[in-house]
Design a protein around this motif. Sequence first.
Motif, short mmCIF file in Angstrom:
data_model
loop_
_atom_site.label_atom_id
_atom_site.label_comp_id
_atom_site.label_asym_id
_atom_site.label_seq_id
_atom_site.Cartn_x
_atom_site.Cartn_y
_atom_site.Cartn_z
N UNK A 135 0.77 -1.31 -0.26
CA UNK A 135 -0.01 0.05 0.14
C UNK A 135 0.88 1.54 0.10
N UNK A 136 2.03 1.16 0.65
CA UNK A 136 2.80 2.32 0.60
C UNK A 136 3.44 2.93 -0.90
N UNK A 137 3.26 2.04 -1.61
CA UNK A 137 3.60 2.54 -3.18
C UNK A 137 3.18 4.02 -3.19
N UNK A 189 0.93 -9.50 -7.14
CA UNK A 189 -0.39 -9.05 -7.46
C UNK A 189 -0.33 -7.78 -8.24
N UNK A 190 0.87 -7.37 -8.13
CA UNK A 190 1.17 -6.16 -9.11
C UNK A 190 0.24 -5.04 -8.94
N UNK A 191 -0.40 -4.85 -7.83
CA UNK A 191 -1.17 -3.56 -7.63
C UNK A 191 -0.52 -2.14 -7.70
N UNK A 192 0.73 -2.43 -7.16
CA UNK A 192 1.56 -1.23 -7.16
C UNK A 192 1.77 -0.68 -8.35
N UNK A 193 1.71 -1.27 -9.30
CA UNK A 193 2.20 -0.46 -10.89
C UNK A 193 0.82 0.22 -11.12
N UNK A 194 -0.44 -0.09 -10.78
CA UNK A 194 -1.63 0.85 -11.03
C UNK A 194 -1.27 2.14 -9.80
N UNK A 195 -0.99 1.71 -8.73
CA UNK A 195 -0.87 2.94 -7.80
C UNK A 195 0.07 3.92 -8.29
N UNK A 196 1.30 3.41 -8.59
CA UNK A 196 2.31 4.53 -8.89
C UNK A 196 2.12 5.23 -10.28
N UNK A 197 1.57 4.55 -11.18
CA UNK A 197 1.17 5.17 -12.45
C UNK A 197 0.08 6.26 -12.13
N UNK A 198 -0.97 5.96 -11.26
CA UNK A 198 -2.16 6.73 -11.00
C UNK A 198 -1.43 8.13 -10.28
N UNK A 199 -0.62 7.74 -9.37
CA UNK A 199 -0.33 8.93 -8.54
C UNK A 199 0.77 9.85 -8.98
N UNK A 200 1.84 9.37 -9.75
CA UNK A 200 2.72 10.18 -10.69
C UNK A 200 2.36 10.66 -12.14
N UNK A 260 16.31 -18.09 9.22
CA UNK A 260 15.76 -16.85 9.25
C UNK A 260 15.11 -16.27 7.94
N UNK A 261 13.99 -16.03 7.80
CA UNK A 261 13.35 -15.54 6.43
C UNK A 261 13.49 -13.93 6.87
N UNK A 262 13.91 -13.07 5.83
CA UNK A 262 13.93 -11.64 5.69
C UNK A 262 12.88 -11.26 4.95
N UNK A 263 12.02 -10.42 5.55
CA UNK A 263 10.80 -9.89 4.56
C UNK A 263 11.14 -8.43 4.80
N UNK A 264 10.66 -7.81 3.53
CA UNK A 264 10.79 -6.35 3.37
C UNK A 264 9.39 -5.50 3.68
N UNK A 265 9.59 -4.68 4.63
CA UNK A 265 8.60 -4.03 5.14
C UNK A 265 7.55 -3.27 4.21
N UNK A 266 8.36 -2.94 2.99
CA UNK A 266 7.56 -2.20 1.96
C UNK A 266 6.80 -3.17 1.03
N UNK A 267 6.71 -4.72 1.07
CA UNK A 267 6.05 -5.25 0.30
C UNK A 267 4.64 -5.52 1.06
N UNK A 268 3.95 -5.73 -0.05
CA UNK A 268 2.40 -6.00 0.57
C UNK A 268 2.00 -7.36 0.63
N UNK A 269 0.97 -7.67 0.14
CA UNK A 269 0.56 -9.03 0.14
C UNK A 269 1.23 -10.19 -0.16
N UNK A 270 2.13 -9.90 -0.84
CA UNK A 270 3.03 -11.02 -1.31
C UNK A 270 4.00 -11.38 -0.43
N UNK A 271 4.17 -10.67 0.66
CA UNK A 271 4.83 -11.27 1.83
C UNK A 271 4.41 -12.66 2.22
N UNK A 272 3.07 -12.63 2.48
CA UNK A 272 2.26 -13.91 2.81
C UNK A 272 2.65 -15.06 2.04
N UNK A 273 2.78 -14.96 0.51
CA UNK A 273 3.34 -15.97 -0.24
C UNK A 273 4.81 -16.37 0.18
#
Lengths: 459, 303
Positions: A227-229, A255-266, B223-236
């Motif tokens: 979401x932070x994208x 799921x690639x949603x970031x692509x849609x978000x970033x394009x929309x915002x910028x 240890x698995x490292x996860x990036x806090x910026x990543x969204x729902x894909x972290x679950x996968x």
Amino acid sequence: MFENLTKRISNIFDKIKGSGVIDDTSLQNVMREIRIALLESDVSLSVAKDFIENVKSKAIGQEVIKSISPDQMIVKIVNDQLTELLGSENDSLKLNAKTPVLFLMVGLQGSGKTTTSAKLAKWITKNNNKKIMMASLDTYRPAAQEQLIKLGADNDIATLETQENKSPLQIAQIAFESAKKSNFDILILDSAGRNHIDIEMMNEVKEISEKFNFSEILLVSDSMTGQDAVNTAKNFSEQVNLTGIILTRIDGDSRGGAALSMRHVTQKPIKFMGTGEKIDDIEIFHPDRIANRILGMGDVVTLVEKASEEIDEQEAKQMQQKFLKGRFTLLDYSKQLDQLTKMGGIQSVLKYLPGLSGLKEKMEEKMENNDVFKKQKAIINSMTPRERIHPELVKASRKMRISKGSGTNVQDINKLLKQFKKMSQMMKKMGKNKNMDSIMNSGQFGDIQSLINKNKPIQ
Amino acid sequence: MVVGWFKKLKTSLSKSSDKISGGIKKILKSKKIDESTLQELEELMISSDLGVESSSKIIQELKKSKLLNPSSEKVKEIIKKKLKETLAPLEKKIDLTKNLFVILVVGVNGVGKTATIGKLAEKFLKDGKKVGMVAADTFRAAAVEQLKIWADRTKSEFFSAKELSDPAALAYKSVITATEKKLDILLIDTAGRLHNKTDLMNELSKIIRVIKKIDESIPSETILILDGNIGQNSIRQAEVFKEICDIDSLIVTKLDGSAKGGALIPIAEKLKIPISFIGTGESKEDLAQFDADQFCSALLGIE
């Protein structure tokens, strides 16, 4: 990328398919489900909301076209809106400027800037025949400059030597002068990864971006971003004058949603996407095709392009003739296997075909199919030339010999023979069907040639 | 020190918590807690990467509690309680149960594996441990050099091999040598890999298989490292890595940005993987023991 969104949306559309009338309630329900589908795909909330509002207002204002049913109408509106959100056509890179033409790569840590710099350099060299130099401005991450230099050395791209005790701005200046002196056409500057709320770091990149006359300032962003994208994209585009976005790691199952978000915002175009670990794994981003892929309508254009890169047209025609006349042999089959492998295996082909994205998933569950292909190739290679043309000759003792030669077991051979027999029968049937040509020419697949022309790579 | 990192975490999470708590305040001031308010609350949580499922669960909780005059503090307490119930049982302190304690660090590309290893080494060094690092990322350009610099910074023994050589063989040799040298801890850095790439995941299970030949109990901690910026894909990512290599704990990085790491909630709900540390910045001290209470408070902006 986008598989999840594709699945969700096609489920939603399946539900409304065939319903003659779509009233307010069912429209509301559809919109709610689409909104959840978008959110679950990491499309940022504000973007998802805008999207739904736009679709709603279009759906309400829409005249009912007689030839098209209400469900198709909604599919169409959603499709249009998605394409609009992604940007309708690909924007090319600006390469016509005073040399050295300057590129700046920016983004968060770990988004893939360095790898993408090298991929982009290689891509431009290949497609536009330009002399390119790269330089890393990353004085923070250990061995960042060395990484770019190594990538350059491995792929014949010139790079600036490691600069000790210099500021990023100084390095940019040194790189610029060096590129100018050695008559490079393009200089790609790879900046350090930075947190978009780190004011000091953002000022640093801002200063660099203003000091030089950049043709392209590209935001490199991980397609798995959540979401932070929106915030990342917003902050970067406020600080530097972005010209476009490059999405990385779309070969993940994000799921690639970031692509849609970033394009929309910028409101900046997504220009490229990184599709794998190898240096050539970068593709032009075609919003219209991606939108089609998301909606499960396939991306036949890209498939055709991919195929034409790998398949000799003449050979393909001959093969088709053989197909239809039922003279297809195991040898031909083995050639087909090679071509499929070259194109990235059966799954990668299936995802481009309309309505088959679901099938792709099933196939993945069922088999490590590239292994199956390898086995089948080994079996065919262990046959005599005569056996390949007349598989019916292969009986018990021959099977033993082939199984030894190919390191497989007799069941594998039986499976292949059975599958091949079925295939030949099916093809014969198809050959007798006079309607095949008319199906191919029905226009269902769109005017592929014109699409290809429209999306030709950058000049 | 705990207070120190809590402050830091709070500043780093403040942007996000401002968003959530500010948002909650705004909603509750203007309206009664009706369906549409609940929906907006749900969306607010979704926008912190908690995911649709986890967020709607929390909303159900809110519905049940039937608040007459819901103050924003009350609503936050309920949300926090719910989040904490999920996360608290998963707090993990890594016990260095044996010498040589082998830690295998895995994750997708760019999540911050190498930097996290540097920070872990710094921590162990301060505890007076003898630490070794293995550069088993033989794939990415200059990955070895990058880890080497971290090894120098933290005075760790360094093990490496030629580029593109077999990481499993290197890991095996390093474990043997580290045992001989009587090191306390060995940190193995692996190449970043997308979890949906079967070949790369097989390579990872090979590394594990091979070092298990020395001693069935290693890796002592994966240890698995996860990036806090990543969204729902972290679950996968967590799901798939867990299948392949039996993850003992998670570290979430880059929480000094405006991203919230909210995906930890659905991961905790679904997979119940313990969480050992969180990464809160760029310098070598920016690694904090995971604390559920403080994490939830910081996320929701509760004092």
